[in-house]
Write a protein that holds these residues in place. Structure first.
Motif, PDB file in Angstrom:
ATOM      1  N   GLU A  49     -38.780 -35.192  29.503  1.00  0.00           N
ATOM      2  CA  GLU A  49     -38.950 -36.439  30.244  1.00  0.00           C
ATOM      3  C   GLU A  49     -38.550 -37.643  29.379  1.00  0.00           C
TER       4      GLU A  49
ATOM      5  N   GLN B  72     -35.685 -36.266  35.082  1.00  0.00           N
ATOM      6  CA  GLN B  72     -36.177 -36.383  36.462  1.00  0.00           C
ATOM      7  C   GLN B  72     -36.819 -35.078  36.923  1.00  0.00           C
TER       8      GLN B  72
ATOM      9  N   SER C 214     -30.797 -37.498  31.847  1.00  0.00           N
ATOM     10  CA  SER C 214     -31.437 -38.151  32.987  1.00  0.00           C
ATOM     11  C   SER C 214     -31.848 -37.126  34.043  1.00  0.00           C
TER      12      SER C 214
END
Length: 169
Positions: free
Chosen positions: A95, A125, A121
């Protein structure tokens, strides 16, 4: 956090955006100095971002495997709490991966940087989603395709290999 992994510069402090929790210190493997710490003569010798990026991703991939091994060992001894904590630590590390990449010195021309940011990213997510669902199955299988076979590299390890290959060409 049990089995915490610390990298070159030590822990960074991150706000847990997904869960609204107060800021906490979470170890993030990183090859650049901690921006919260004063610079020292040793910390001024920052490695080039391409090396720092590869080191960050490689350290994170190793930490993920460590957390997974801890989770498996805990499950084997029927320690469900330790199993859950190891998987949560894995997801928290993933994360925070984009923040670790963003903390690297800015050199937009670094081979693989855009690819690493996009992949980090996506992993972040999915890790946030696994944590919010509190799904141990999702946490455990986060970096693995449906057709994964033991011994194959996971998604993060494949990313590291691709960036190293890009740097060498």
């Amino acid at each position: 956090m049990a089995g915490a992994v610390t990298g070159g510069a030590g822990p960074f402090v991150f706000q847990d955006r997904a869960h609204g929790a107060p800021p906490r210190e979470r170890p993030v493997p990183c090859a650049v100095p901690n921006p919260a710490k004063p610079a020292t003569a040793q910390s001024q010798n920052v490695m080039p971002i391409s090396n720092a990026l590869t080191a960050l991703l490689d350290d994170t991939a190793k930490a993920v495997r460590t957390y997974e091994a801890e989770a498996k060992a805990a499950l084997d001894r029927d320690d469900r709490d330790a199993h859950s904590k190891a998987l949560q630590a894995k997801c928290e590390l993933l994360e925070d991966l984009p923040a670790g990449i963003d903390a690297l010195p800015a050199e937009e021309t670094t081979p693989g940087l855009a690819r690493a940011r996009k992949a980090a990213s996506s992993m972040s997510q999915r890790a946030s989603q696994a944590l919010s669902l509190n799904s141990l199955f999702y946490m455990a299988n986060l970096l693995y395709p449906d057709d994964y076979e033991e011994g194959q590299p996971n998604e993060l390890e494949r990313l590291v290999a691709a960036i190293v290959e890009t740097e060498e060409s």
